[in-house]
Design a protein around this motif. Structure first.
Motif, PDB file in Angstrom:
ATOM      1  N   GLU A  73      30.066  49.520  40.307  1.00 21.69           N
ATOM      2  CA  GLU A  73      28.840  49.089  40.979  1.00 21.69           C
ATOM      3  C   GLU A  73      28.839  47.591  41.284  1.00 21.69           C
ATOM      4  OE1 GLU A  73      25.824  50.495  38.309  1.00 21.69           O
ATOM      5  OE2 GLU A  73      25.987  52.569  39.034  1.00 21.69           O
ATOM      6  N   HIS A  74      29.675  46.826  40.549  1.00 21.63           N
ATOM      7  CA  HIS A  74      29.774  45.376  40.759  1.00 21.63           C
ATOM      8  C   HIS A  74      31.256  44.996  40.853  1.00 21.63           C
ATOM      9  CE1 HIS A  74      26.090  46.160  38.393  1.00 21.63           C
ATOM     10  NE2 HIS A  74      25.542  45.283  39.216  1.00 21.63           N
ATOM     11  N   PRO A  75      31.923  45.328  41.957  1.00 17.50           N
ATOM     12  CA  PRO A  75      33.363  45.065  42.072  1.00 17.50           C
ATOM     13  C   PRO A  75      33.708  43.606  41.826  1.00 17.50           C
ATOM     14  CG  PRO A  75      32.611  46.427  43.900  1.00 17.50           C
ATOM     15  CD  PRO A  75      31.378  45.947  43.184  1.00 17.50           C
ATOM     16  N   ALA A  76      34.806  43.392  41.080  1.00 15.39           N
ATOM     17  CA  ALA A  76      35.275  42.030  40.795  1.00 15.39           C
ATOM     18  C   ALA A  76      36.038  41.446  41.987  1.00 15.39           C
ATOM     19  CB  ALA A  76      36.159  42.035  39.550  1.00 15.39           C
ATOM     20  N   ASN A  77      36.353  42.290  42.973  1.00 18.63           N
ATOM     21  CA  ASN A  77      37.096  41.870  44.154  1.00 18.63           C
ATOM     22  C   ASN A  77      36.285  42.245  45.391  1.00 18.63           C
ATOM     23  OD1 ASN A  77      39.086  42.212  46.454  1.00 18.63           O
ATOM     24  ND2 ASN A  77      40.528  41.531  44.889  1.00 18.63           N
ATOM     25  N   VAL A  78      36.238  41.377  46.364  1.00 17.29           N
ATOM     26  CA  VAL A  78      35.439  41.652  47.567  1.00 17.29           C
ATOM     27  C   VAL A  78      35.934  42.879  48.316  1.00 17.29           C
ATOM     28  CG1 VAL A  78      34.687  39.273  47.884  1.00 17.29           C
ATOM     29  CG2 VAL A  78      36.822  40.024  48.946  1.00 17.29           C
ATOM     30  N   LYS A  79      37.209  43.252  48.124  1.00 19.38           N
ATOM     31  CA  LYS A  79      37.749  44.437  48.790  1.00 19.38           C
ATOM     32  C   LYS A  79      37.301  45.732  48.119  1.00 19.38           C
ATOM     33  CE  LYS A  79      42.018  42.072  50.163  1.00 19.38           C
ATOM     34  NZ  LYS A  79      43.495  42.070  49.999  1.00 19.38           N
ATOM     35  N   GLY A  80      36.813  45.632  46.896  1.00 17.39           N
ATOM     36  CA  GLY A  80      36.380  46.812  46.159  1.00 17.39           C
ATOM     37  C   GLY A  80      37.070  46.917  44.812  1.00 17.39           C
ATOM     38  N   THR A  81      36.557  47.813  43.994  1.00 13.89           N
ATOM     39  CA  THR A  81      37.098  48.032  42.653  1.00 13.89           C
ATOM     40  C   THR A  81      38.486  48.656  42.733  1.00 13.89           C
ATOM     41  OG1 THR A  81      34.871  48.345  41.803  1.00 13.89           O
ATOM     42  CG2 THR A  81      36.668  49.190  40.454  1.00 13.89           C
ATOM     43  N   ALA A  82      39.393  48.181  41.868  1.00 14.66           N
ATOM     44  CA  ALA A  82      40.755  48.712  41.839  1.00 14.66           C
ATOM     45  C   ALA A  82      40.807  49.988  41.012  1.00 14.66           C
ATOM     46  CB  ALA A  82      41.704  47.672  41.243  1.00 14.66           C
ATOM     47  N   ILE A  83      41.297  51.058  41.629  1.00 16.42           N
ATOM     48  CA  ILE A  83      41.516  52.330  40.933  1.00 16.42           C
ATOM     49  C   ILE A  83      42.981  52.694  41.123  1.00 16.42           C
ATOM     50  CG2 ILE A  83      40.913  54.770  40.807  1.00 16.42           C
ATOM     51  CD1 ILE A  83      38.166  53.979  41.994  1.00 16.42           C
ATOM     52  N   LEU A  84      43.728  52.749  40.026  1.00 11.41           N
ATOM     53  CA  LEU A  84      45.165  52.976  40.116  1.00 11.41           C
ATOM     54  C   LEU A  84      45.473  54.309  40.788  1.00 11.41           C
ATOM     55  CD1 LEU A  84      47.878  51.632  39.320  1.00 11.41           C
ATOM     56  CD2 LEU A  84      47.812  53.017  37.233  1.00 11.41           C
ATOM     57  N   VAL A  85      46.372  54.271  41.764  1.00 15.46           N
ATOM     58  CA  VAL A  85      46.802  55.479  42.473  1.00 15.46           C
ATOM     59  C   VAL A  85      47.789  56.236  41.582  1.00 15.46           C
ATOM     60  CG1 VAL A  85      48.054  56.338  44.493  1.00 15.46           C
ATOM     61  CG2 VAL A  85      46.480  54.406  44.734  1.00 15.46           C
ATOM     62  N   PRO A  86      47.624  57.546  41.411  1.00 21.37           N
ATOM     63  CA  PRO A  86      48.594  58.299  40.617  1.00 21.37           C
ATOM     64  C   PRO A  86      50.003  58.140  41.174  1.00 21.37           C
ATOM     65  CG  PRO A  86      46.631  59.613  40.979  1.00 21.37           C
ATOM     66  CD  PRO A  86      46.491  58.384  41.836  1.00 21.37           C
ATOM     67  N   GLY A  87      50.983  58.098  40.271  1.00 20.51           N
ATOM     68  CA  GLY A  87      52.378  57.945  40.664  1.00 20.51           C
ATOM     69  C   GLY A  87      53.179  57.290  39.565  1.00 20.51           C
ATOM     70  N   ARG A  88      54.400  56.919  39.905  1.00 18.62           N
ATOM     71  CA  ARG A  88      55.350  56.330  38.968  1.00 18.62           C
ATOM     72  C   ARG A  88      55.468  54.835  39.242  1.00 18.62           C
ATOM     73  NH1 ARG A  88      58.492  57.471  34.374  1.00 18.62           N
ATOM     74  NH2 ARG A  88      60.445  56.357  34.486  1.00 18.62           N
ATOM     75  N   TYR A  89      55.346  54.039  38.185  1.00 14.78           N
ATOM     76  CA  TYR A  89      55.441  52.583  38.287  1.00 14.78           C
ATOM     77  C   TYR A  89      56.532  52.104  37.333  1.00 14.78           C
ATOM     78  CZ  TYR A  89      51.095  53.229  40.787  1.00 14.78           C
ATOM     79  OH  TYR A  89      50.162  53.649  41.693  1.00 14.78           O
ATOM     80  N   SER A  90      57.719  51.881  37.884  1.00 20.25           N
ATOM     81  CA  SER A  90      58.874  51.516  37.065  1.00 20.25           C
ATOM     82  C   SER A  90      58.792  50.058  36.630  1.00 20.25           C
ATOM     83  CB  SER A  90      60.170  51.745  37.842  1.00 20.25           C
ATOM     84  OG  SER A  90      60.327  53.110  38.139  1.00 20.25           O
ATOM     85  N   GLY A  91      58.967  49.821  35.333  1.00 18.45           N
ATOM     86  CA  GLY A  91      58.981  48.464  34.803  1.00 18.45           C
ATOM     87  C   GLY A  91      57.741  47.657  35.100  1.00 18.45           C
ATOM     88  N   CYS A  92      56.592  48.319  35.186  1.00 20.19           N
ATOM     89  CA  CYS A  92      55.362  47.638  35.616  1.00 20.19           C
ATOM     90  C   CYS A  92      54.710  46.812  34.515  1.00 20.19           C
ATOM     91  CB  CYS A  92      54.360  48.645  36.154  1.00 20.19           C
ATOM     92  SG  CYS A  92      53.795  49.853  34.923  1.00 20.19           S
ATOM     93  N   TRP A  93      54.996  47.142  33.258  1.00 22.30           N
ATOM     94  CA  TRP A  93      54.349  46.457  32.139  1.00 22.30           C
ATOM     95  C   TRP A  93      55.365  45.788  31.239  1.00 22.30           C
ATOM     96  CZ3 TRP A  93      51.106  51.382  30.920  1.00 22.30           C
ATOM     97  CH2 TRP A  93      49.901  51.365  31.660  1.00 22.30           C
ATOM     98  N   GLN A  94      54.939  44.711  30.591  1.00 14.04           N
ATOM     99  CA  GLN A  94      55.718  44.071  29.535  1.00 14.04           C
ATOM    100  C   GLN A  94      54.804  43.745  28.368  1.00 14.04           C
ATOM    101  OE1 GLN A  94      57.945  40.629  30.740  1.00 14.04           O
ATOM    102  NE2 GLN A  94      59.344  41.787  32.030  1.00 14.04           N
ATOM    103  N   LEU A  95      55.411  43.624  27.197  1.00 12.38           N
ATOM    104  CA  LEU A  95      54.644  43.147  26.052  1.00 12.38           C
ATOM    105  C   LEU A  95      54.108  41.754  26.361  1.00 12.38           C
ATOM    106  CD1 LEU A  95      56.988  44.202  23.112  1.00 12.38           C
ATOM    107  CD2 LEU A  95      54.803  45.251  23.724  1.00 12.38           C
ATOM    108  N   GLY A  96      52.844  41.535  26.088  1.00 12.20           N
ATOM    109  CA  GLY A  96      52.233  40.238  26.359  1.00 12.20           C
ATOM    110  C   GLY A  96      50.852  40.187  25.749  1.00 12.20           C
ATOM    111  N   GLN A  97      50.007  39.344  26.274  1.00 12.44           N
ATOM    112  CA  GLN A  97      48.650  39.164  25.767  1.00 12.44           C
ATOM    113  C   GLN A  97      47.636  39.563  26.831  1.00 12.44           C
ATOM    114  OE1 GLN A  97      47.347  36.710  22.823  1.00 12.44           O
ATOM    115  NE2 GLN A  97      48.928  37.995  21.920  1.00 12.44           N
ATOM    116  N   HIS A  98      46.703  40.424  26.455  1.00 13.12           N
ATOM    117  CA  HIS A  98      45.626  40.778  27.377  1.00 13.12           C
ATOM    118  C   HIS A  98      44.604  39.649  27.394  1.00 13.12           C
ATOM    119  CE1 HIS A  98      42.730  43.006  29.647  1.00 13.12           C
ATOM    120  NE2 HIS A  98      41.835  42.935  28.677  1.00 13.12           N
ATOM    121  N   GLN A  99      44.466  39.014  28.544  1.00 10.33           N
ATOM    122  CA  GLN A  99      43.553  37.881  28.738  1.00 10.33           C
ATOM    123  C   GLN A  99      43.783  36.783  27.697  1.00 10.33           C
ATOM    124  OE1 GLN A  99      39.640  39.703  28.739  1.00 10.33           O
ATOM    125  NE2 GLN A  99      39.880  40.412  30.844  1.00 10.33           N
ATOM    126  N   GLY A 100      45.020  36.681  27.187  1.00 10.16           N
ATOM    127  CA  GLY A 100      45.359  35.667  26.199  1.00 10.16           C
ATOM    128  C   GLY A 100      44.744  35.885  24.830  1.00 10.16           C
TER     129      GLY A 100
END
Length: 196
Positions: A73-100
């Motif tokens: 209801e309150h998109p953080a992006n002017v284009k609209g809220t991001a909803i991940l499209v189903p599918g395969r995402y190779s190497g998309c994530w790494q160990l790290g910190q969420h928002q530090g």
């Protein structure tokens, strides 16, 4: 949504043409988005499918794979809220910190999202898609208790409801990273793609 067994997940992955990693603790991280698109609930599942001692293991965690009502209801992006499209995402994530703030899986590869911009609680997937880097991480909701409502916990991230489950999940990721490195692939399926 009813939990799937290791064999059901393997069959769904293969039937939909997705690669399955084999080998000791070589993790397959798989999200399943419920057909019931009720807003603001942890009605999806995130699975970790892997082998230990040659036998398939499967951990199932209640989660959300789509944003909570607030960000629909309150998109953080002017284009609209991001909803991940189903599918395969190779190497998309790494160990790290969420928002530090704490250890999580953070986006390090391109992902594709729908841009839902009509500011209602319904998921719209008949919108244009966009590929890139949007900070779509895999993290937890509340650090103290299992969350019942998504609320502001997800603006597009893949979010586990339970802090205890998330701790188990991250321990598996760290153990896997010690063998295969800190990058992880993610496959998002729809519930209908698991019905074989």
């Amino acid at each position: 949504m009813k939990s799937l067994s290791a064999q059901q997940l393997l069959a769904a992955m293969r039937a939909n043409g997705h690669r399955v990693f084999e080998g000791e603790l070589n993790l397959n991280i798989i999200g399943v988005r419920a057909s019931d698109a009720q807003a603001n609930t942890f009605n999806d599942m995130i699975y970790v499918l892997y082998q230990r001692g040659g036998a398939w293991q499967c951990k199932a965690y209640p989660a959300t794979t789509d944003p909570g009502t607030y960000y629909r209801e309150h998109p953080a992006n002017v284009k609209g809220t991001a909803i991940l499209v189903p599918g395969r995402y190779s190497g998309c994530w790494q160990l790290g910190q969420h928002q530090g703030k704490y250890d999580a899986l953070v986006q390090r590869g391109e992902m594709t999202v729908y841009r839902d911009n009509n500011s209602d609680a319904h998921i719209d997937t008949d919108t244009p898609t966009e590929s890139g880097y949007f900070g779509i991480n895999c993290h937890r909701a509340n650090k103290h208790t299992t969350s019942k409502h998504v609320g502001k916990w997800s603006a597009g991230c893949q979010v586990l409801a339970s802090p205890e489950h998330f701790s188990q999940f991250m321990n598996l990721c760290r153990d896997s990273a010690s063998l295969y490195g800190p990058s992880f692939s993610y496959t998002l399926l729809t519930e209908s793609e698991t019905r074989l």
